[in-house]
Write a protein that holds these residues in place. Structure first.
Motif, mmCIF file in Angstrom:
data_model
loop_
_atom_site.group_PDB
_atom_site.id
_atom_site.type_symbol
_atom_site.label_atom_id
_atom_site.label_comp_id
_atom_site.label_asym_id
_atom_site.label_seq_id
_atom_site.Cartn_x
_atom_site.Cartn_y
_atom_site.Cartn_z
ATOM 1 N N PRO A 165 17.369 75.775 -24.999
ATOM 2 C CA PRO A 165 16.712 74.747 -24.370
ATOM 3 C C PRO A 165 16.887 73.422 -25.058
ATOM 4 N N VAL A 166 17.053 73.241 -26.205
ATOM 5 C CA VAL A 166 16.958 72.215 -27.113
ATOM 6 C C VAL A 166 18.118 71.272 -27.004
ATOM 7 N N TYR A 167 19.120 71.894 -26.539
ATOM 8 C CA TYR A 167 20.500 71.414 -26.434
ATOM 9 C C TYR A 167 20.811 70.825 -25.006
ATOM 10 N N SER A 168 21.368 69.829 -24.694
ATOM 11 C CA SER A 168 21.994 69.620 -23.399
ATOM 12 C C SER A 168 23.388 70.300 -23.329
ATOM 13 N N PRO A 169 23.816 70.627 -22.224
ATOM 14 C CA PRO A 169 25.370 71.322 -22.084
ATOM 15 C C PRO A 169 26.545 70.638 -22.283
ATOM 16 N N GLN A 170 26.027 69.254 -22.811
ATOM 17 C CA GLN A 170 27.433 68.653 -23.278
ATOM 18 C C GLN A 170 28.108 69.089 -24.598
ATOM 19 N N TYR A 171 29.136 69.045 -24.725
ATOM 20 C CA TYR A 171 29.836 69.324 -26.099
ATOM 21 C C TYR A 171 31.337 69.001 -26.341
ATOM 22 N N PHE A 172 31.909 68.723 -27.411
ATOM 23 C CA PHE A 172 33.273 68.496 -27.567
ATOM 24 C C PHE A 172 33.417 69.139 -28.767
ATOM 25 N N ILE A 173 34.805 69.880 -28.764
ATOM 26 C CA ILE A 173 35.404 70.762 -29.820
ATOM 27 C C ILE A 173 36.549 69.916 -30.359
ATOM 28 N N THR A 174 36.670 69.825 -31.650
ATOM 29 C CA THR A 174 37.977 69.267 -32.359
ATOM 30 C C THR A 174 38.452 70.304 -33.393
ATOM 31 N N VAL A 175 39.808 70.520 -33.239
ATOM 32 C CA VAL A 175 40.220 71.557 -33.852
ATOM 33 C C VAL A 175 41.312 70.879 -34.903
ATOM 34 N N ASP A 176 41.374 70.948 -36.147
ATOM 35 C CA ASP A 176 42.361 70.252 -37.061
ATOM 36 C C ASP A 176 42.747 71.276 -37.925
ATOM 37 N N ARG A 177 43.851 70.943 -38.838
ATOM 38 C CA ARG A 177 44.120 71.612 -39.819
ATOM 39 C C ARG A 177 44.277 70.952 -41.221
ATOM 40 N N LYS A 178 43.574 71.423 -42.283
ATOM 41 C CA LYS A 178 43.620 70.794 -43.562
ATOM 42 C C LYS A 178 43.796 71.945 -44.567
ATOM 43 N N ASP A 179 44.820 71.621 -45.537
ATOM 44 C CA ASP A 179 45.020 72.634 -46.601
ATOM 45 C C ASP A 179 45.525 73.889 -45.936
ATOM 46 N N ASN A 180 46.264 74.014 -45.042
ATOM 47 C CA ASN A 180 46.833 75.371 -44.095
ATOM 48 C C ASN A 180 45.549 75.973 -43.478
ATOM 49 N N GLU A 181 44.158 75.468 -43.480
ATOM 50 C CA GLU A 181 43.238 76.135 -43.100
ATOM 51 C C GLU A 181 42.817 75.450 -41.671
ATOM 52 N N ASP A 182 42.513 76.407 -40.672
ATOM 53 C CA ASP A 182 41.921 75.788 -39.275
ATOM 54 C C ASP A 182 40.538 75.203 -39.364
ATOM 55 N N MET A 183 40.249 73.926 -39.095
ATOM 56 C CA MET A 183 38.872 73.556 -38.998
ATOM 57 C C MET A 183 38.326 73.211 -37.586
ATOM 58 N N PHE A 184 37.295 73.813 -37.287
ATOM 59 C CA PHE A 184 36.568 74.026 -36.214
ATOM 60 C C PHE A 184 35.318 73.059 -36.177
ATOM 61 N N ASP A 185 35.485 71.916 -35.599
ATOM 62 C CA ASP A 185 34.426 70.909 -35.391
ATOM 63 C C ASP A 185 33.633 71.138 -34.175
ATOM 64 N N LEU A 186 32.177 71.020 -33.990
ATOM 65 C CA LEU A 186 31.639 71.185 -32.897
ATOM 66 C C LEU A 186 30.527 70.018 -32.633
ATOM 67 N N ASP A 187 30.758 69.038 -31.691
ATOM 68 C CA ASP A 187 29.974 67.844 -31.360
ATOM 69 C C ASP A 187 28.818 68.364 -30.307
ATOM 70 N N VAL A 188 27.392 68.446 -30.477
ATOM 71 C CA VAL A 188 26.459 68.754 -29.521
ATOM 72 C C VAL A 188 25.437 67.485 -29.480
ATOM 73 N N ILE A 198 28.091 61.931 -26.148
ATOM 74 C CA ILE A 198 29.347 62.336 -25.763
ATOM 75 C C ILE A 198 29.626 61.930 -24.037
ATOM 76 N N GLN A 199 30.920 61.613 -24.432
ATOM 77 C CA GLN A 199 31.427 61.125 -22.923
ATOM 78 C C GLN A 199 31.264 61.901 -21.640
ATOM 79 N N ARG A 200 30.648 61.429 -20.654
ATOM 80 C CA ARG A 200 30.466 62.065 -19.373
ATOM 81 C C ARG A 200 31.591 61.698 -18.552
ATOM 82 N N SER A 201 32.083 62.833 -17.951
ATOM 83 C CA SER A 201 33.292 62.654 -16.879
ATOM 84 C C SER A 201 32.960 62.773 -15.179
ATOM 85 N N MET A 202 33.444 61.594 -14.728
ATOM 86 C CA MET A 202 33.415 61.605 -13.225
ATOM 87 C C MET A 202 34.398 62.693 -12.390
ATOM 88 N N GLY A 203 35.383 63.230 -13.087
ATOM 89 C CA GLY A 203 36.395 64.285 -12.620
ATOM 90 C C GLY A 203 36.088 65.453 -13.466
#
Length: 433
Positions: A351-374, A417-422
């Motif tokens: 309940p403390v979080y809004s349902p808005q989120y954004f995932i960024t996946v990148d690769r550094k030094d041959n390892e996948d990076m998983f960043d989650l903005d909330v 986090i950017q809201r979308s109209m579509g």
């Protein structure tokens, strides 16, 4: 309320007979009038006369989004252009848009399918349907508009955007029904909540029809609580017609698919073989009544299963379970399959979080990076990082428990986090493969 009892409540035996009749006619049309399908069927050694039953559908070729783009714009059209009354298309953000054309009968069929869904929300004369899907080439706006007209309701074509005016009209015109994407509905709810001019208690809204993007039970609960409505899922895709291929009934225990109009299959996305009844796999549709642009075995990439058990609402039309995700939206992070919808489902548990989120996946030094903005809700947010830590750990532990990957969680200020109209964009995969 059931819009068309004859079709929505048809016996399985009669439905199979009707599907067979319509499939045979559709295959004949595709072979005789669409060179793309004739070439594919000839290559497979299949002739229209070989299709004698709906059970023979597995002998037909698949159609993919790539095929539709390769045949852009009218390569799959089966009628003279003088018979076409409307053209719609997808956004085309990843290349040429997917085009669909409609005869007069196609438009009526489309409105019929969407009207069946609206009937589940008792939409009818006296209702004002605020259509906040985008109007234009996108099918959402006019699809919901025509369905409301068929149900005898007032159509309020606000389209998407200009949220302050949307809310003003919602109150002043007494909108009772809202039709838009779930993410835009949530944005409107947030705007109403912050407004010092209107209160949700001033609204007459009672039901919403939300589609065009995946959404979770957590999102449903959020929308129903914030907007004081019943939130109903409406399912569709441009390749079949638009919104109205199916939708939830009042029981909300699965999405009824109008299988007299669009025949559904579930296949294994890797082997392309049919899945066992009740097994999860990729949803495939064949249009059974389209005139302008009939489609054979279109691979939707949506992952779900079909439920044939009777529904308490009285409809016999097959139900589709919640969509797990899309096979082409699935992220593979450190060898693990991750669907964005799973992240949303986890997020709505807190309940403390809004349902808005954004995932960024990148690769550094041959390892996948998983960043989650909330975003923390306003009453919980503090710019002091030390005060955020008690909120991060439970979410971190839950994500690791469910998907087995350790995320880098970043808490952002409310409404960052950017809201979308579509359709909402939730992922940025920066990896180069």
């Amino acid at each position: 309320m059931i819009h068309n009892p004859e079709m929505e409540c048809m016996s399985r035996e009669d439905m199979t007979k009707l599907q067979t009749e319509r499939l045979i006619k559709t295959v004949k049309t595709c072979y005789e009038k669409v060179p793309f399908y004739r070439k594919k069927m000839d290559k497979m050694g299949v002739k229209p006369e070989d299709i004698k039953s709906i059970e023979d559908i597995h002998r037909l070729p698949f159609t993919t989004k790539h095929d539709l783009r390769d045949e852009y714009p009218f390569g799959l059209q089966a009628v003279l252009h003088s018979e076409v009354r409307r053209i719609h298309a997808s956004s085309g953000t990843t290349g040429k848009p997917v085009v669909d054309t409609y005869t007069e009968n196609d438009l009526e069929m489309w409105a019929e399918g969407a009207a069946r869904v609206m009937a589940a929300g008792d939409v009818g004369p006296g209702d004002t349907v605020q259509v906040s899907y985008g109007y234009g080439l996108f099918t959402g706006g006019l699809g919901a508009h025509d369905a409301a007209a068929m149900r005898g309701a007032v159509q309020l074509p606000t389209s998407a955007g200009n949220s302050e005016k949307q809310i003003m009209l919602m109150k002043d015109f007494g909108s009772t029904v809202l039709a838009c994407t779930p993410s835009y509905a949530l944005h409107l709810a947030e705007c109403i909540d912050k407004s010092d001019k209107v209160n949700i208690e001033d609204m007459k809204l009672r039901v919403g029809f939300f589609g065009a993007e995946p959404w979770t039970e957590g999102m449903r609960k959020e929308l129903e609580e914030k907007l004081h409505i019943k939130a109903i899922d409406i399912y569709g895709l441009t390749e079949m017609c638009g919104p109205g291929v199916g939708g939830e009934c009042e029981c909300q225990n699965g999405t009824h698919l109008w299988e007299d109009l669009f025949y559904p299959e579930i296949i294994n996305p890797d082997t392309l073989e049919p899945c066992a009844p009740g097994e999860f796999g990729e949803l495939v549709f064949t249009s059974l009544k389209k005139e302008a642009m009939p489609i054979l075995r279109y691979r939707t990439r949506d992952l779900t299963r079909l439920i044939y058990e009777p529904c308490k609402c009285g409809r016999t039309a097959v139900r589709m379970d919640r969509i797990l995700g899309r096979s082409d939206d699935m992220l593979i992070i450190r060898g693990v399959n991750v669907f964005p919808s799973t992240i949303e489902a986890i997020l709505t548990e807190f309940p403390v979080y809004s349902p808005q989120y954004f995932i960024t996946v990148d690769r550094k030094d041959n390892e996948d990076m998983f960043d989650l903005d909330v975003e923390l809700r306003e009453e919980y947010f503090s710019p002091n990082p030390s005060k955020q830590m008690p909120y991060i750990k439970p979410l971190y532990d839950r994500i690791v428990s469910v998907i087995g990957i350790k995320p880098n969680i970043h808490i952002l200020p409310p409404n960052t986090i950017q809201r979308s109209m579509g359709k909402a964009k939730h992922v940025n995969d920066k990896r180069k493969f």
